[in-house]
Design a protein around this motif. Structure first.
Motif, PDB file in Angstrom:
ATOM      1  N   ARG A  14     -65.205  17.651 -78.728  1.00 20.15           N
ATOM      2  CA  ARG A  14     -64.667  16.974 -79.910  1.00 20.15           C
ATOM      3  C   ARG A  14     -63.143  17.079 -79.939  1.00 20.15           C
ATOM      4  NH1 ARG A  14     -65.498  12.904 -82.047  1.00 20.15           N
ATOM      5  NH2 ARG A  14     -63.281  12.730 -81.728  1.00 20.15           N
ATOM      6  N   GLY A  17     -61.720  14.724 -77.459  1.00 17.16           N
ATOM      7  CA  GLY A  17     -61.777  13.348 -77.949  1.00 17.16           C
ATOM      8  C   GLY A  17     -60.601  13.014 -78.850  1.00 17.16           C
ATOM      9  N   ASP A  18     -60.206  14.007 -79.689  1.00 17.05           N
ATOM     10  CA  ASP A  18     -59.050  13.788 -80.563  1.00 17.05           C
ATOM     11  C   ASP A  18     -57.759  13.661 -79.756  1.00 17.05           C
ATOM     12  OD1 ASP A  18     -60.666  13.843 -82.774  1.00 17.05           O
ATOM     13  OD2 ASP A  18     -60.380  16.005 -83.138  1.00 17.05           O
ATOM     14  N   LEU A 107     -66.065   5.329 -75.182  1.00 16.93           N
ATOM     15  CA  LEU A 107     -66.352   6.353 -76.190  1.00 16.93           C
ATOM     16  C   LEU A 107     -65.109   6.649 -77.031  1.00 16.93           C
ATOM     17  CD1 LEU A 107     -68.490   8.840 -74.031  1.00 16.93           C
ATOM     18  CD2 LEU A 107     -69.313   7.243 -75.793  1.00 16.93           C
ATOM     19  N   THR A 108     -63.949   6.683 -76.375  1.00 22.83           N
ATOM     20  CA  THR A 108     -62.706   6.953 -77.109  1.00 22.83           C
ATOM     21  C   THR A 108     -62.400   5.824 -78.078  1.00 22.83           C
ATOM     22  OG1 THR A 108     -61.854   8.163 -75.191  1.00 22.83           O
ATOM     23  CG2 THR A 108     -60.261   7.479 -76.854  1.00 22.83           C
ATOM     24  N   LEU A 110     -64.541   3.758 -79.469  1.00 25.94           N
ATOM     25  CA  LEU A 110     -65.511   3.759 -80.557  1.00 25.94           C
ATOM     26  C   LEU A 110     -65.119   4.745 -81.653  1.00 25.94           C
ATOM     27  CD1 LEU A 110     -68.867   3.612 -78.546  1.00 25.94           C
ATOM     28  CD2 LEU A 110     -67.905   1.811 -79.998  1.00 25.94           C
ATOM     29  N   CYS A 111     -64.489   5.830 -81.236  1.00 26.02           N
ATOM     30  CA  CYS A 111     -64.107   6.862 -82.214  1.00 26.02           C
ATOM     31  C   CYS A 111     -62.730   6.601 -82.804  1.00 26.02           C
ATOM     32  CB  CYS A 111     -64.140   8.234 -81.538  1.00 26.02           C
ATOM     33  SG  CYS A 111     -63.802   9.603 -82.662  1.00 26.02           S
ATOM     34  N   HIS A 112     -61.820   6.084 -81.976  1.00 27.33           N
ATOM     35  CA  HIS A 112     -60.436   5.845 -82.405  1.00 27.33           C
ATOM     36  C   HIS A 112     -60.115   4.365 -82.152  1.00 27.33           C
ATOM     37  CE1 HIS A 112     -59.677  10.205 -82.726  1.00 27.33           C
ATOM     38  NE2 HIS A 112     -60.444  10.289 -81.654  1.00 27.33           N
TER      39      HIS A 112
END
Length: 640
Positions: A14, A17-18, A107-108, A110-112
């Motif tokens: 996590r 990912g940030d 994935l990155t 989708l989150c950011h």
């Protein structure tokens, strides 16, 4: 213990990912310009440099740096032979590292949402490929792409930024100068549901490209020096004899020998070791060689709906390019020469436009500072050879399909050149001959082949050789003549022999005698077949030399051929291109200052990729752009 380990790894993933999706993670890119009142900074606006810099190798390096644990897990999942993050086998098909890098970028994103660099690059690729809008809808929901609206905004932002940079670069203070290339574009817009106001029609427009000038003295682009030379009226001295005297015959003979040599060595495996020596020989023929790895700075201009066929349309097109897109006016012209080129029609229209505006005040309004520059039919034996090679013969020799015609000319030329070598070595199979010579240890040296190539070029590829074939009594003892063979038996002689044997049919003696006399007068003192083949070889060698000189980036060698083509176009009944080449000849001979000649020669060809041997003509570069512009217009149904 396993649950604890999974939780700890989850926390670390996590955090990674940030970092990966953060502003400093290297993936933030805005599709639109940032508002000056924006409260948060979501990264820089998109540019063409950023899009062109993308690669999966750099994306993988970014993932390994910012998210090493996540990369390790993804790699181990995708590769059953995975041992460590640095040692694993990569397949040729479906390489795991590319898949892992792509998955991490998805994935990155989708989150950011603002970590959209890879997704934006994929969307631009979709647009260039004319993908269906459904693809944007699906992939944008999966995080693999951005939406179609955002893609359109991305292209508008990049175009606007490029145009702003071009306007700045075109100002005198920047010290940068550009060569404009323009051409008309058109495509047919068919309405599948025609109704009032929706009829099928032709979409017309004008497209252009700005190429930055390099390797020249800025003082060469002084319009006063150019006008001063033009006012001397040197073109009044133009004569046919003067053009002929200006042709470098020694250079043409050497280039002919070069192409005889290259045709042989590229065809014979046993001579492949001589390839470097041929290249070295070609370098000695350079006249104005541009740096081989020179990469041109190419800036596409926005299209407009002007029609160059009409003079008003030509004026609107030029005005749009110079004033609206480059920001040039009388106030900031600063006595600069503005170079613009195109195909034959564009060149002619630019010349006419300058004449119509000559009474206007100012170097810009009168287009006195605008210099139009032009960019850089063989039948003998082609029909028969085309049939043997299963190539289509041109239906109209005045409108030959370029690529089919070029392939046919090159193929027939190679066959003729190799046949000349066969005749010299008195063999019917060159590859077997040189293989036997190599096995026996008596293969000819490069120097010997070089001398033979010069002899063959003089005997088979010159105007003198053609004249000798047309008149066998001309210089019968000249060393460069093709050796005279035995007489070819004609139909009349065969018929006479048949009658003597009593096997022939009855013929009138007077008519036969007259035919024999006519054949003696028309054929015995000239060899029409040899003359036609020689004429073809000569003209095709000029064609090949022009193509080769363009590819290697030597406009000086191209210019030597263009001087010859003045007579080719004049004799072939093509007055337009004769006029264009004569205009260029007068420019280079009497009206261009020396520094301006150098500037034009150093930029007359363009190399889009910076790879040696991949130079192309300026108008061909524009034609490549036109192809996609017309495809886009037809696909989208929009005006230019």
């Amino acid at each position: 213990m396993l649950t604890w380990a999974v939780n700890e790894i989850t926390i670390q993933v996590r955090k990674e990912g940030d970092v990966m999706g953060g502003k400093d993670g290297g993936l933030h890119l805005r599709a639109r310009k940032a508002s000056p009142h924006a409260k948060r900074d979501h990264g820089p606006s998109v540019t063409w440099d950023a899009i062109n810099s993308f690669s999966f190798a750099s994306l993988q390096a970014l993932s390994e740096k910012n998210a090493p644990i996540t990369w390790h897990l993804a790699s181990s999942y995708a590769n059953d032979e995975f041992e460590s993050s640095t040692v694993y086998a990569v397949r040729t098909n479906r390489p795991q590292n590319l898949g892992c890098a792509d998955t991490m970028s998805v994935l990155t994103h989708l989150c950011h949402g603002y970590a959209s660099f890879p997704a934006m690059c994929r969307a631009v690729y979709y647009f260039a490929s004319m993908a269906s809008q459904s693809l944007y809808r699906v992939d944008s929901r999966l995080g693999r792409s951005i939406s179609y609206a955002s893609t359109y905004a991305t292209l508008e932002t990049m175009s606007s930024k490029t145009l702003d940079d071009l306007k700045m670069a075109a100002q005198p203070a920047s010290g940068r100068h550009f060569w404009l290339v323009g051409d008309n574009i058109q495509t047919y817009a068919k309405m599948y549901e025609p109704q009032l106001g929706r009829e099928s029609h032709m979409l017309k427009g004008f497209a252009g490209t700005a190429i930055e000038l390099q390797d020249f003295d800025p003082a060469a682009l002084n319009v006063d020096n150019l006008i001063e030379k033009q006012n001397l009226l040197g073109r009044m001295k133009l004569t046919v004899e003067g053009i002929l005297a200006d042709i470098n015959s020694d250079h043409l003979e050497k280039t002919g020998a070069l192409h005889f040599l290259r045709a042989l060595i590229e065809f014979i495996p046993a001579l492949s070791s001589y390839g470097k020596q041929v290249d070295d020989f070609e370098k000695t023929l350079a006249i104005n060689q541009i740096t081989p790895d020179h990469k041109s700075n190419i800036i596409p201009l926005a299209t407009n709906s002007a029609d160059e066929i009409h003079m008003q349309g030509m004026h609107e097109a030029v005005k749009d390019f110079l004033e609206n897109q480059m920001g040039i006016s009388d106030e900031n012209l600063h006595k600069r020469v503005l170079i613009m080129s195109g195909d034959g029609k564009t060149f002619d229209q630019l010349l006419q436009l300058k004449k119509y505006l000559i009474m206007h005040e100012g170097d810009f309004e009168s287009y006195a500072a605008l210099f139009p520059c032009s960019n850089s039919g063989i039948q003998s034996g082609l029909s028969c050879m085309a049939n043997h090679a299963s190539c289509p013969t041109p239906a109209d020799l005045r409108k030959v399909d370029f690529y089919n015609g070029a392939h046919l000319v090159d193929l027939v030329l190679n066959a003729n050149l190799l046949n000349c070598w066969e005749n010299f070595f008195e063999c019917s199979d060159l590859q077997a001959f040189f293989k036997q010579s190599k096995d026996a240890g008596n293969i000819p040296s490069f120097e010997d082949l070089h001398d033979i190539a010069h002899l063959l070029a003089r005997c088979h590829g010159t105007t003198k050789a053609y004249q000798c074939a047309r008149d066998l009594a001309r210089d019968p003892d000249h060393p460069d003549r093709v050796p005279r063979g035995s007489s070819w038996p004609h139909a009349g002689a065969s018929a006479s022999h048949s009658q003597e044997d009593g096997t022939g049919t009855d013929v009138d003696d007077d008519s036969g005698s007259d035919m024999s006399t006519a054949l003696d007068e028309d054929s015995l003192e000239k060899d029409e077949v040899l003359a036609n083949v020689t004429l073809f070889i000569r003209c095709a060698l000029w064609w090949r030399e022009a193509c080769r000189a363009i590819a290697v980036g030597d406009p000086g060698r191209v210019w030597e051929i263009l001087k010859l083509w003045i007579f080719t176009f004049a004799g072939g009944g093509n007055p337009n291109y004769t006029q264009y080449l004569l205009e260029l000849y007068c420019n280079f001979k009497w009206e261009f200052p020396s520094a301006l000649k150098t500037a034009i020669f150093n930029n007359w060809l363009v190399n889009p990729h910076g790879v040696a041997g991949l130079f192309i003509e300026l108008d061909l570069l524009q034609e490549h752009s036109n192809f996609w512009l017309e495809e886009m217009a037809q696909h989208k149904g929009q005006e230019f």
